[in-house]
Design an enzyme around this catalytic site. Structure first.
Site, PDB file in Angstrom:
ATOM      1  CD  GLU A  84      -2.976  -0.886   2.363  1.00 42.82           C
ATOM      2  OE1 GLU A  84      -2.900   0.126   3.101  1.00 42.82           O
ATOM      3  OE2 GLU A  84      -3.790  -1.803   2.546  1.00 42.82           O
ATOM      4  CD  GLU A 110      -4.097   8.234   6.987  1.00 42.67           C
ATOM      5  OE1 GLU A 110      -3.754   7.328   7.778  1.00 42.67           O
ATOM      6  OE2 GLU A 110      -4.688   7.992   5.928  1.00 42.67           O
TER       7      GLU A 110
END
EC number: 4.2.1.20
Length: 272
Positions: free
Chosen positions: A49, A60
């Protein structure tokens, strides 16, 4: 056949669990990314990824936010990320590469052009964190036209209705968000995680990979005991940046962490 499907078939045949590391493209500096990708494959990654840097990465935690800030300081954008994949593909045409990011940079690029360029570069799929499945129809059609897979997130709070949408649009596998909050979160409670995971697994037509909060080889193995695979991001990025800032080798540091996770997962995975 898409590389993701080939990899999943091979893992199933060998009774192994998927291990997928996440890194942010261009972090800590652009020239390292392709070498990191190769190192991670060498160390046991099944699927890579690669994060597209974005200035407002709402899902995040601080570790990946800082990674994106470092990458953006090097002016890393979609074209740069695609070029990194092209470089990687010169010597690895088998390992699936998933681009993970947010809709805004891709929308600015143009969906059709992005999908075309991504597939041409050797990208296999995308995880678009802020694209709800209910709003994904247009993007999904464009991706299907170019043979690019759409990988979706689900979580303990995902409704049955949303799971139906996801099952209609998703390809490859699903990313199971193990915790409320942001990447790198703490407090992974295994019994609770397992029970919630199995509920989602029963609703999913695709393999379900667990991400968010996996910090150690032991934790990765404990999750792999019941899950189809694990995704590791913030802990890996911490290893990379700590080695880099200490003037040590980030390739060696990232490889050592991933190898230990691979070994721990395989030791348990072979028994299930």
């Amino acid at each position: 056949m898409n590389r993701i499907d080939k990899t999943l078939e091979k893992l199933k045949a060998n009774r192994k669990k998927m291990l997928s590391p996440y890194i942010t493209a261009g972090d800590p500096y652009p020239e390292l990314t392709v070498s990191l990708m190769h190192q991670l494959v060498k160390s046991g990654a099944d699927v890579l990824e690669l994060g597209i840097p974005f200035s407002d990465p709402m899902a995040e935690g601080p570790v990946i936010q800082r990674a994106m800030e470092r990458a953006l300081a090097h002016s890393i954008h979609c074209d740069d990320v695609l070029n990194m994949v092209r470089q990687f593909r010169k010597t690895d045409n088998e390992t699936p590469v998933i681009l993970m990011g947010y809709l805004n940079p891709i929308e600015q690029y143009g969906y059709d052009l992005f999908a075309q360029q991504a597939v041409e570069a050797g990208v296999d799929g995308t995880i678009l964190v802020d694209l709800p499945p209910e709003e994904a129809d247009g993007v999904s059609r464009v991706w299907q036209k170019h043979g690019l897979y759409s990988i979706y997130l689900c979580s303990p709070t995902t409704s049955a209705e949303r799971m139906n949408f996801i099952n209609q649009h998703a390809n490859g596998y699903l990313y199971y968000v193990s915790l409320k909050g942001v990447t790198g979160s703490d407090a992974l409670k295994l019994p609770e995680l397992k029970a919630q995971y199995l509920q989602r697994k029963a609703q999913s037509k695709l393999p379900l990979m667990v991400g968010f909060g996996i910090k150690t080889p032991e934790m990765a193995a404990q999750v792999a005991e019941f899950a189809d695979g694990v995704i590791v991001g913030a802990t890996l990025i911490n290893e990379i940046i700590e080695a880099y800032e200490a003037k040590k080798d980030p390739l060696q540091a990232s490889g050592a962490l991933l190898s230990s996770m691979r070994q721990a997962i395989d030791n348990i995975g072979s028994m299930v």
